[in-house]
Enzyme design. Structure first.
Site, short mmCIF file in Angstrom:
data_model
loop_
_atom_site.label_atom_id
_atom_site.label_comp_id
_atom_site.label_asym_id
_atom_site.label_seq_id
_atom_site.Cartn_x
_atom_site.Cartn_y
_atom_site.Cartn_z
N SER A 15 4.56 8.24 25.67
CA SER A 15 4.42 9.21 25.54
C SER A 15 4.81 10.29 23.84
CB SER A 15 6.12 9.35 25.40
OG SER A 15 6.89 10.61 25.40
N TYR A 54 1.94 20.77 23.56
CA TYR A 54 1.82 18.96 23.43
C TYR A 54 3.69 19.00 24.46
CZ TYR A 54 2.10 14.72 21.31
OH TYR A 54 1.82 13.57 20.89
N LYS A 111 4.27 16.54 27.57
CA LYS A 111 4.79 14.30 27.53
C LYS A 111 6.60 14.52 28.32
CE LYS A 111 1.66 12.29 24.76
NZ LYS A 111 1.13 11.30 25.48
P1 NDP Z 1 -5.74 8.38 17.61
O1 NDP Z 1 -6.42 10.33 17.25
O2 NDP Z 1 -5.98 7.52 16.71
O3 NDP Z 1 -6.11 8.35 19.17
C1 NDP Z 1 -5.76 8.66 20.43
C2 NDP Z 1 -6.82 7.85 20.82
O4 NDP Z 1 -7.48 9.26 22.00
C3 NDP Z 1 -8.65 7.92 20.12
O5 NDP Z 1 -8.78 6.90 21.35
C4 NDP Z 1 -9.45 8.94 21.13
O6 NDP Z 1 -11.01 8.57 21.57
C5 NDP Z 1 -8.49 9.30 22.97
N1 NDP Z 1 -8.58 9.61 23.59
C6 NDP Z 1 -8.37 10.92 23.68
N2 NDP Z 1 -9.35 12.28 24.34
C7 NDP Z 1 -9.25 10.84 25.16
C8 NDP Z 1 -9.70 11.09 26.66
N3 NDP Z 1 -10.01 12.59 27.05
N4 NDP Z 1 -10.26 10.47 27.16
C9 NDP Z 1 -10.20 9.22 27.02
N5 NDP Z 1 -9.68 9.10 25.40
C10 NDP Z 1 -9.47 9.88 24.97
O7 NDP Z 1 -4.51 8.96 17.79
P2 NDP Z 1 -2.88 8.21 18.40
O8 NDP Z 1 -3.10 6.61 18.75
O9 NDP Z 1 -1.40 8.64 17.11
O10 NDP Z 1 -2.62 8.75 19.62
C11 NDP Z 1 -1.89 7.33 21.14
C12 NDP Z 1 -0.73 8.62 21.56
O11 NDP Z 1 -0.17 8.61 20.93
C13 NDP Z 1 -1.38 9.99 22.18
O12 NDP Z 1 -0.82 9.83 23.79
C14 NDP Z 1 -0.36 10.11 21.44
O13 NDP Z 1 -0.11 11.88 22.13
C15 NDP Z 1 0.42 9.67 20.85
N6 NDP Z 1 1.76 9.95 19.55
C16 NDP Z 1 1.07 9.46 18.46
C17 NDP Z 1 1.63 9.59 17.45
C18 NDP Z 1 0.95 9.81 16.07
O14 NDP Z 1 1.93 10.55 15.37
N7 NDP Z 1 0.09 9.29 15.54
C19 NDP Z 1 3.32 10.58 17.80
C20 NDP Z 1 3.60 10.33 19.56
C21 NDP Z 1 3.36 10.05 20.24
P3 NDP Z 1 -11.38 9.48 21.25
O15 NDP Z 1 -12.37 8.73 19.66
O16 NDP Z 1 -12.94 9.40 21.58
O17 NDP Z 1 -11.82 11.09 20.44
#
Ligand code: NDP
Length: 287
Positions: free
Chosen positions: A147, A161, A165
């Site tokens: 989340s 967003y 969540k």
């Molecule tokens: P990143 O952008 O580094 O990673 C996001 C990942 O999600 C990528 O691997 C991306 O793949 C993938 N993705 C996006 N859309 C899809 C899809 N339709 N199907 C499969 N994969 C998909 O960001 P984070 O690691 O930060 O994000 C991971 C989670 O953490 C998310 O759910 C985000 O909401 C949550 N989050 C992040 C925060 C932060 O500050 N970083 C804070 C709070 C929550 P691709 O390479 O193909 O784009």
């Protein structure tokens, strides 16, 4: 599914099998690396599985990559079936894939809202439904729902967003109580700002701007992308914290991560509820 050599030979009874979505970068990749470092087997999924080639090459006996866009719910069922066929079980599922959208509620189109719900809610819900029959049969398992601190409170520009969540959190809280008697844990992870690809140009979506929201949403449009590469949170440390929580006898339902994710707003919500308690309690029938 692209398996490394020797996968079939391994004794699967001693290590866990993970299935992780969005493992190409950020948290997903860090969690995959931490699970592999712990000796577990990982089915790391991504929209572009070639982004995981190095991870598979480094752990050819325990890392497997697979293509998965989590909005393709038909593919989810097939992937879970394949995973159980190859590895015999699924111990930990991580619903991690996600991205950000900045826009005022009025600026956000119906399609943008639905796309975000597909990604953060319907996809994870489909994956949960697909794995639960296997976890119930095993009488064990863990579901990790990525989340956000934005899954508990929100601010201008991130309403869509947060809505996606909050929705995931509501489903997950009920789910946790439903599956606990079957030996299955649910862990809702609520990160603050972490240094992943999240705020980078490619990942962050923006709704078309309406000038009337410049004062409220404008700063978020600037500050969120501006934080890219400077966020305080370390995704590798987040992955370690998640493994620690999963290993606990009494795992928490919610795990905020990062100093900014400690919920000061919970105190404010409590104070507001108490301030209006008399009015809130006054609405039952008199008999
Ligand atoms: P990143 O952008 O580094 O990673 C996001 C990942 O999600 C990528 O691997 C991306 O793949 C993938 N993705 C996006 N859309 C899809 C899809 N339709 N199907 C499969 N994969 C998909 O960001 P984070 O690691 O930060 O994000 C991971 C989670 O953490 C998310 O759910 C985000 O909401 C949550 N989050 C992040 C925060 C932060 O500050 N970083 C804070 C709070 C929550 P691709 O390479 O193909 O784009």
């Amino acid at each position: 599914m692209n398996a490394g050599t020797g996968a079939a030979d391994r004794d699967r009874t001693k290590t866990r099998v993970w299935l992780i979505t969005g493992a190409s970068s950020g948290f997903g990749r860090s969690i995959a690396a931490a699970a592999l470092a712990a000796g577990d087997t990982v089915v790391a999924t991504a929209r572009r599985p070639e982004a995981l080639d190095d991870l598979v090459a480094a752990h050819p006996d325990r890392a497997v990559s697979a293509q998965l866009d989590v909005t393709d719910t038909a593919r989810i069922a097939a992937l879970v079936a394949d995973t159980v066929l190859w590895h015999g079980r699924i111990d930990v599922v991580v619903n991690n894939a996600g991205l950000g959208l900045v826009g005022a509620v009025e600026e956000t189109t119906d399609q943008e809202l639905r796309d975000l719900m597909d990604l953060h809610f319907f996809g994870p819900a489909a994956l949960v439904r697909a794995v639960l029959p296997h976890m119930r049969r095993q009488k064990a398992g863990a579901i990790v729902q990525m989340s956000s601190m934005g899954g508990r409170f929100t601010f201008p520009g991130v309403g869509a967003y947060s809505a996606s969540k909050f929705t995931l959190e509501g489903l997950s809280e009920a789910l946790a109580a439903e599956v606990a008697p079957h030996g299955i844990k649910v862990l809702i992870v609520e990160p603050g700002s972490f240094r992943t690809g999240f705020a980078g140009g490619g990942a962050l979506r923006r709704a078309a701007e309406i000038p009337a929201y410049e004062a409220t949403v404008g700063p978020v449009r600037t500050n969120l992308p501006g934080s890219d590469g400077k966020q305080e949170g370390d995704p590798d440390k987040a992955a370690a914290a998640i493994l620690t929580a999963l290993a606990a006898e009494e795992a928490p339902l919610r795990l905020p991560l990062g100093n900014d994710a400690i919920h000061a707003h919970l105190e404010a919500a409590r104070a507001e509820t108490l301030a209006w308690e008399t009015v809130s309690r006054s609405t039952d029938f008199d008999e």
